[in-house]
Enzyme design. Structure first.
Site, mmCIF file in Angstrom:
data_model
loop_
_atom_site.group_PDB
_atom_site.id
_atom_site.type_symbol
_atom_site.label_atom_id
_atom_site.label_comp_id
_atom_site.label_asym_id
_atom_site.label_seq_id
_atom_site.Cartn_x
_atom_site.Cartn_y
_atom_site.Cartn_z
ATOM 1 N N GLY A 32 31.688 27.497 23.749
ATOM 2 C CA GLY A 32 30.993 26.439 23.026
ATOM 3 C C GLY A 32 29.632 26.107 23.606
ATOM 4 O O GLY A 32 28.945 26.953 24.176
ATOM 5 N N SER A 33 29.232 24.850 23.476
ATOM 6 C CA SER A 33 27.849 24.435 23.754
ATOM 7 C C SER A 33 27.440 24.575 25.213
ATOM 8 O O SER A 33 26.236 24.456 25.513
ATOM 9 C CB SER A 33 27.645 22.987 23.297
ATOM 10 O OG SER A 33 27.708 22.907 21.891
ATOM 11 N N VAL A 34 28.379 24.813 26.123
ATOM 12 C CA VAL A 34 27.991 25.130 27.501
ATOM 13 C C VAL A 34 27.029 26.317 27.503
ATOM 14 O O VAL A 34 26.132 26.430 28.347
ATOM 15 C CB VAL A 34 29.247 25.429 28.360
ATOM 16 C CG1 VAL A 34 28.868 26.107 29.663
ATOM 17 C CG2 VAL A 34 29.990 24.136 28.656
ATOM 18 N N PHE A 35 27.179 27.210 26.512
ATOM 19 C CA PHE A 35 26.341 28.408 26.440
ATOM 20 C C PHE A 35 24.879 28.077 26.134
ATOM 21 O O PHE A 35 23.990 28.912 26.353
ATOM 22 C CB PHE A 35 26.901 29.375 25.391
ATOM 23 C CG PHE A 35 27.488 30.620 25.987
ATOM 24 C CD1 PHE A 35 26.945 31.863 25.703
ATOM 25 C CD2 PHE A 35 28.577 30.562 26.830
ATOM 26 C CE1 PHE A 35 27.485 33.024 26.260
ATOM 27 C CE2 PHE A 35 29.130 31.696 27.383
ATOM 28 C CZ PHE A 35 28.578 32.937 27.096
ATOM 29 N N LYS A 36 24.616 26.880 25.636
ATOM 30 C CA LYS A 36 23.222 26.503 25.408
ATOM 31 C C LYS A 36 22.442 26.470 26.719
ATOM 32 O O LYS A 36 21.213 26.590 26.724
ATOM 33 C CB LYS A 36 23.158 25.150 24.696
ATOM 34 C CG LYS A 36 23.651 25.223 23.253
ATOM 35 C CD LYS A 36 23.866 23.856 22.627
ATOM 36 C CE LYS A 36 24.496 24.017 21.243
ATOM 37 N NZ LYS A 36 25.005 22.753 20.698
#
Length: 558
Positions: free
Chosen positions: A275-279
């Site tokens: 999820g958004s951790v990859f941002k």
């Protein structure tokens, strides 16, 4: 007189002959002893007269970074028989099954009715049972002293140390690594036998920290009614694993528990869309490549249409955002635009450099291969930018996160002690020092004003990024099943440690409507850091209170 002289001369000859014979015999014996000394394994095989002489190989202790024992050998007794020396098989079967009812009478009778010289009857017999069987006085029945593995830490370090089988051979975790690293070879030539001291294997793991992380994850599972949780703490400057917890875990003293799928090591053997951790990594590659600056403007209005797919934001600002705001507000649209501007090939190059395309290289044998898309169209570029369409392990995420904020150096994690200088020798640069500094600023921004506010710990200057990923199911994504994460570092101005907490399928707390990462993973990270910070000798700092800061520093140095 002449006869007497002749007799004396004959006696002297016989004595000389006898002495010569003794010298020859002694020479033969000496030569044989020398030969045996140069061939110890042959000598042992020739002169071994009893199973008792074939003692089981010993293993080195495993200790944590402070010397606390995590695994050690204990002596145990195992029951054996010499069937060819059994005088009355029926009597032996009857007596043995009276004391050890778990033995199968038919199998026992079959084993004792042969002419074999040795057969195991039962491994690891208790002291009370051993005394009872010994008192039976059955000829041909005896006990062999072996070693068995004992894990004082139990479940706390189960996924790290692994376990051994009935023959005390490592079959999982670091126990297996120790064997593959040369212990088996030492044992095969008799250099690692019972009674020989082996240097303990020291790990980078801190048992105190490990216990605190496990305790906080257990509380989180109960508090948020989750099905599982993962916690990882890395030294950002060395990539040493200080703690790695995956719940539910297993007790290596009961290795059969490891066969239960629910107890798998999710930290390294499970792959997930994070999820958004990859941002974090999308912003890092955009900044490092010069595609964006922190103040670059990105249109996050409405939806981003890519073919038949429309990408939107969870709580969209519905306006043009700066790149810093894309991170702060966790905009899927903004992150997608960065990835599309970067291009597919450069995006893949960065992701591979971060380690996301390969099985993670560490000492644990249980490490999963990431699931990477086979093709890379525009929609894949976009979804991967916010952590969907690519599945990696939590350890992949933690290590890449450490590289983002430690100055831009990536190195494989290790469960063994490693210095910063040693890490730099094997590390590779993945982003520039300037981009790493900008990522630290973004972590702090999100920790103060964004979704990471609930991870703040007074005095520890925590920054990080949340990630709430709907879990992939057949035919799409489940709206009510999420994998929530918070990737944090502290103190963010000079990061010493990286903390990743992942909670599987958390539920909203009573009276609350949301179960996103900011409401569960972030506060769990705060609880972890508040407990482990002092253990890791990170002195809390409070602005404007230099006297207290100096006092705390002195206290830790003492």
């Amino acid at each position: 007189m002449r006869r007497k002289s002749v007799r004396n001369d004959g006696s002297r000859g016989r004595i000389a002959l006898l002495l010569a014979g003794c010298v020859a015999i002694f020479g033969v014996i000496s030569a044989r002893l020398v030969a045996l000394a140069n061939a110890p394994t042959v000598a042992a095989s020739i002169y071994a007269t009893s199973p008792q002489d074939d003692v089981q190989a010993a293993r080195p202790d495993i200790v944590d970074r402070n010397g606390e024992v995590l695994a050690t050998d204990l002596a145990t007794a195992s029951l054996y028989a010499e069937p060819r020396n059994i005088t009355d098989v029926d009597e032996a079967v009857y007596l043995l099954t009276q004391e050890l009812p778990e033995l199968d009478p038919e199998k026992l009778r079959k084993d004792l009715s042969t002419e074999r010289g040795f057969v195991w009857l039962k491994r690891e017999v208790s002291g009370r049972k051993r005394e009872a069987v010994h008192n039976l006085g059955i000829p041909g029945i005896g006990f062999l002293t072996e070693t068995t593995r004992f894990y004082p830490g139990g479940s706390t370090v189960g996924h790290i140390v692994g376990h051994t089988n009935i023959d005390n051979a490592g079959i999982a975790g670091l126990e297996k690594t120790i064997d593959s690293g040369g212990l088996s070879a030492l044992q095969s030539v008799g250099l690692a036998r019972k009674g020989r001291d082996l240097a303990p294997v020291r790990l980078s793991v801190d048992l105190r920290v490990q216990h605190a992380v496990r305790d906080e994850l257990s509380r989180a599972i109960e508090r948020y009614q989750a099905v599982a949780a993962v916690g990882i703490i890395l030294n950002a400057k060395t990539m040493e694993v200080v703690s790695m917890v995956s719940l539910p875990d297993y007790d290596p003293n009961q290795p059969e528990q490891a066969l239960e799928q629910v107890r798998m090591n999710r930290a390294m053997a499970g792959v997930y869309e994070m999820g958004s951790v990859f941002k974090t990594f999308t912003l890092a590659m955009g900044l490092d490549s010069g595609t964006i600056t922190p103040n670059s403007l990105l249109d996050a209005r409405g939806k981003l249409q890519i073919g038949k797919y429309a990408i939107g934001d969870f709580h969209g600002e519905n306006r043009v955002l700066t790149a810093s705001e894309v991170f702060k507000y966790s905009s899927n649209i903004g992150s997608s635009r960065i990835a599309l501007a970067l291009g597919a090939e450069r995006q893949k190059e960065y992701l591979k450099s971060f380690g996301f395309f390969d099985r993670i290289d560490t000492e644990l044998p249980e490490a999963a291969q990431p699931l990477v898309p086979s093709s890379w169209p525009r929609i894949t570029q976009a979804t991967v930018s916010f952590g969907h369409g690519i599945s990696v392990t939590p350890m992949h995420t933690a290590v890449a996160g450490a590289a983002m904020i430690n100055g831009g150096i990536y190195a494989p994690p290790t469960f063994f002690p490693r210095s910063e200088a040693e890490m730099m020798k094997i590390g590779r640069r993945v982003i520039s020092p300037q981009a790493s500094k900008q990522m630290r600023d973004l972590f702090l921004l999100n920790g103060v004003e964004g979704s990471g506010k609930n991870a703040r710990v007074p005095g520890y200057n925590v920054g990080g990024k949340t990630g709430t990923a709907e879990k992939a199911v057949k035919g799409g994504y489940a709206k009510n099943k999420r994998l929530n994460s918070f990737l944090a570092a502290f103190p963010i101005d000079d990061p010493q440690y990286v903390v990743l907490v992942t909670i599987d399928e958390p539920k909203p707390e009573p009276g609350k409507h949301y179960a996103t990462a900011g409401w569960n993973a972030a506060p769990t990270v705060a609880n972890v850091i508040s407990r482990v910070g002092p253990m890791l000798h990170v002195a809390p700092r409070f602005p404007g209170d230099d006297a207290i800061e100096r006092a705390i520093t002195v206290a830790y140095q003492e």
